[in-house]
Design a protein around this motif. Structure first.
Motif, PDB file in Angstrom:
ATOM      1  N   PHE A 126       0.826  -1.213   0.000  1.00 35.95           N
ATOM      2  CA  PHE A 126       0.000   0.000   0.000  1.00 35.95           C
ATOM      3  C   PHE A 126       0.858   1.260   0.000  1.00 35.95           C
ATOM      4  CE2 PHE A 126      -2.242  -3.385   2.274  1.00 35.95           C
ATOM      5  CZ  PHE A 126      -3.266  -3.605   1.373  1.00 35.95           C
ATOM      6  N   GLY A 127       2.136   1.090  -0.283  1.00 37.97           N
ATOM      7  CA  GLY A 127       3.046   2.227  -0.379  1.00 37.97           C
ATOM      8  C   GLY A 127       3.750   2.605   0.907  1.00 37.97           C
ATOM      9  N   PHE A 128       3.638   1.792   1.947  1.00 43.67           N
ATOM     10  CA  PHE A 128       4.311   2.082   3.211  1.00 43.67           C
ATOM     11  C   PHE A 128       5.775   1.673   3.121  1.00 43.67           C
ATOM     12  CE2 PHE A 128      -0.038   2.284   4.507  1.00 43.67           C
ATOM     13  CZ  PHE A 128      -0.061   3.197   5.545  1.00 43.67           C
ATOM     14  N   VAL A 129       6.621   2.505   3.732  1.00 43.72           N
ATOM     15  CA  VAL A 129       8.060   2.247   3.785  1.00 43.72           C
ATOM     16  C   VAL A 129       8.519   2.400   5.227  1.00 43.72           C
ATOM     17  CG1 VAL A 129       8.443   3.036   1.402  1.00 43.72           C
ATOM     18  CG2 VAL A 129       8.698   4.656   3.313  1.00 43.72           C
ATOM     19  N   THR A 130       9.690   1.874   5.524  1.00 42.55           N
ATOM     20  CA  THR A 130      10.273   2.067   6.846  1.00 42.55           C
ATOM     21  C   THR A 130      10.350   3.565   7.119  1.00 42.55           C
ATOM     22  OG1 THR A 130      11.539   0.038   6.614  1.00 42.55           O
ATOM     23  CG2 THR A 130      12.300   1.607   8.277  1.00 42.55           C
ATOM     24  N   SER A 131       9.937   3.977   8.302  1.00 44.29           N
ATOM     25  CA  SER A 131       9.814   5.399   8.624  1.00 44.29           C
ATOM     26  C   SER A 131      11.086   6.188   8.378  1.00 44.29           C
ATOM     27  CB  SER A 131       9.363   5.571  10.069  1.00 44.29           C
ATOM     28  OG  SER A 131      10.357   5.134  10.970  1.00 44.29           O
ATOM     29  N   THR A 132      12.224   5.599   8.676  1.00 47.09           N
ATOM     30  CA  THR A 132      13.481   6.328   8.518  1.00 47.09           C
ATOM     31  C   THR A 132      13.783   6.642   7.049  1.00 47.09           C
ATOM     32  OG1 THR A 132      14.679   4.225   8.610  1.00 47.09           O
ATOM     33  CG2 THR A 132      14.500   5.489  10.668  1.00 47.09           C
ATOM     34  N   ASP A 133      13.165   5.915   6.125  1.00 51.77           N
ATOM     35  CA  ASP A 133      13.358   6.186   4.700  1.00 51.77           C
ATOM     36  C   ASP A 133      12.835   7.566   4.311  1.00 51.77           C
ATOM     37  OD1 ASP A 133      14.425   3.654   4.473  1.00 51.77           O
ATOM     38  OD2 ASP A 133      12.748   2.811   3.328  1.00 51.77           O
ATOM     39  N   VAL A 134      11.887   8.115   5.101  1.00 52.95           N
ATOM     40  CA  VAL A 134      11.326   9.440   4.813  1.00 52.95           C
ATOM     41  C   VAL A 134      11.614  10.425   5.944  1.00 52.95           C
ATOM     42  CG1 VAL A 134       9.572   8.626   3.192  1.00 52.95           C
ATOM     43  CG2 VAL A 134       9.036   8.739   5.627  1.00 52.95           C
ATOM     44  N   GLY A 135      12.586  10.083   6.793  1.00 52.81           N
ATOM     45  CA  GLY A 135      13.011  11.007   7.835  1.00 52.81           C
ATOM     46  C   GLY A 135      12.107  11.103   9.047  1.00 52.81           C
ATOM     47  N   VAL A 136      11.307  10.069   9.282  1.00 51.84           N
ATOM     48  CA  VAL A 136      10.419  10.061  10.446  1.00 51.84           C
ATOM     49  C   VAL A 136      10.955   9.057  11.457  1.00 51.84           C
ATOM     50  CG1 VAL A 136       8.078   9.632  11.289  1.00 51.84           C
ATOM     51  CG2 VAL A 136       8.425  10.758   9.078  1.00 51.84           C
ATOM     52  N   GLU A 137      11.091   9.529  12.687  1.00 53.44           N
ATOM     53  CA  GLU A 137      11.612   8.696  13.767  1.00 53.44           C
ATOM     54  C   GLU A 137      10.467   7.978  14.478  1.00 53.44           C
ATOM     55  OE1 GLU A 137      13.830   9.380  18.057  1.00 53.44           O
ATOM     56  OE2 GLU A 137      13.962  10.954  16.538  1.00 53.44           O
ATOM     57  N   SER A 138      10.653   6.725  14.740  1.00 57.33           N
ATOM     58  CA  SER A 138       9.670   5.904  15.445  1.00 57.33           C
ATOM     59  C   SER A 138       9.534   6.353  16.902  1.00 57.33           C
ATOM     60  CB  SER A 138      10.126   4.442  15.410  1.00 57.33           C
ATOM     61  OG  SER A 138       9.308   3.645  16.217  1.00 57.33           O
ATOM     62  N   PRO A 139       8.316   6.267  17.463  1.00 55.23           N
ATOM     63  CA  PRO A 139       8.162   6.568  18.892  1.00 55.23           C
ATOM     64  C   PRO A 139       8.949   5.601  19.774  1.00 55.23           C
ATOM     65  CG  PRO A 139       6.020   6.485  17.805  1.00 55.23           C
ATOM     66  CD  PRO A 139       7.042   5.988  16.820  1.00 55.23           C
ATOM     67  N   GLU A 140       9.185   4.394  19.284  1.00 57.67           N
ATOM     68  CA  GLU A 140       9.919   3.365  20.027  1.00 57.67           C
ATOM     69  C   GLU A 140      10.985   2.777  19.108  1.00 57.67           C
ATOM     70  OE1 GLU A 140       9.351   2.596  23.204  1.00 57.67           O
ATOM     71  OE2 GLU A 140       7.529   3.777  23.457  1.00 57.67           O
ATOM     72  N   ALA A 141      12.242   2.984  19.438  1.00 52.06           N
ATOM     73  CA  ALA A 141      13.352   2.544  18.575  1.00 52.06           C
ATOM     74  C   ALA A 141      13.299   1.053  18.266  1.00 52.06           C
ATOM     75  CB  ALA A 141      14.685   2.907  19.218  1.00 52.06           C
ATOM     76  N   GLU A 142      12.854   0.232  19.241  1.00 46.96           N
ATOM     77  CA  GLU A 142      12.857  -1.220  19.018  1.00 46.96           C
ATOM     78  C   GLU A 142      11.850  -1.681  17.958  1.00 46.96           C
ATOM     79  OE1 GLU A 142      10.378  -0.474  22.769  1.00 46.96           O
ATOM     80  OE2 GLU A 142      12.285   0.216  22.026  1.00 46.96           O
ATOM     81  N   TRP A 143      10.962  -0.806  17.517  1.00 47.02           N
ATOM     82  CA  TRP A 143      10.015  -1.181  16.466  1.00 47.02           C
ATOM     83  C   TRP A 143      10.715  -1.367  15.126  1.00 47.02           C
ATOM     84  CZ3 TRP A 143       5.551   2.773  17.602  1.00 47.02           C
ATOM     85  CH2 TRP A 143       4.918   2.421  18.800  1.00 47.02           C
TER      86      TRP A 143
END
Length: 172
Positions: A126-143
């Motif tokens: 559906f067009g989702f990518v790993t958050s870091t690919d677009v410069g967005v940091e996860s609320p929880e690093a272990e995700w």
């Protein structure tokens, strides 16, 4: 099957659907977490009724997805989930139909991006990518790679930073 906005009269059916869809993920004898989370999301100021959708087949609700307000730094975005389909209707296209509908609705409402925590095998279609690919940091690093972002038409490259979910998620 058709997709429509949920109404308050759908809530019992939605909670039942969530119970069935997530029963195998709850400890034995306990109610799945997703039911109480969804109750709290419905009661939250961050509830977005236009992004709370149900799939209906044969007069019954067979799928559900909810989008609530989230943020990337000061930029308003959408946190997606839970997404659920009744066990008997899984792998029949209901979840995909809900995803296409909610992504389209977000885009029509000028949401710049959608965030979710989920399968790295399912959501990329559906067009989702790993958050870091677009410069967005996860609320929880272990995700890690399971925290994913779908950018939409109004997204700008400078909309970066840490993602924050609506308060009921309990994640700062």
């Amino acid at each position: 099957m058709y997709i429509r906005r949920e109404t308050s009269s759908d809530r019992d059916a939605i909670y039942s659907l969530l119970g069935a869809a997530f029963a195998d993920q709850a400890p034995p004898g306990e109610t799945p977490y997703e039911i109480e989370l969804t109750r709290q999301l419905f009661a939250s100021d961050d509830y977005l009724p236009k992004l709370s959708l149900v799939a209906v087949a044969g007069g019954e609700i067979v799928g559900f997805v909810i989008g609530t307000r989230g943020w990337v730094g000061p930029v308003e975005a959408v946190g997606l989930g839970p997404l659920a389909v009744t066990p008997g209707n899984q792998r029949s296209g209901v979840g995909s139909a809900l995803m296409h509908a909610v992504v389209g609705a977000c885009d029509a409402l000028d949401v710049p991006l959608i965030a979710l925590l989920g399968s790295t095998e399912y959501y990329p279609r559906f067009g989702f990518v790993t958050s870091t690919d677009v410069g967005v940091e996860s609320p929880e690093a272990e995700w890690g790679a399971h925290f994913q972002i779908r950018t939409l038409t109004t997204h700008r490259a400078d909309q970066t930073g840490k993602f924050s979910y609506a308060a009921p998620f309990g994640i700062a």
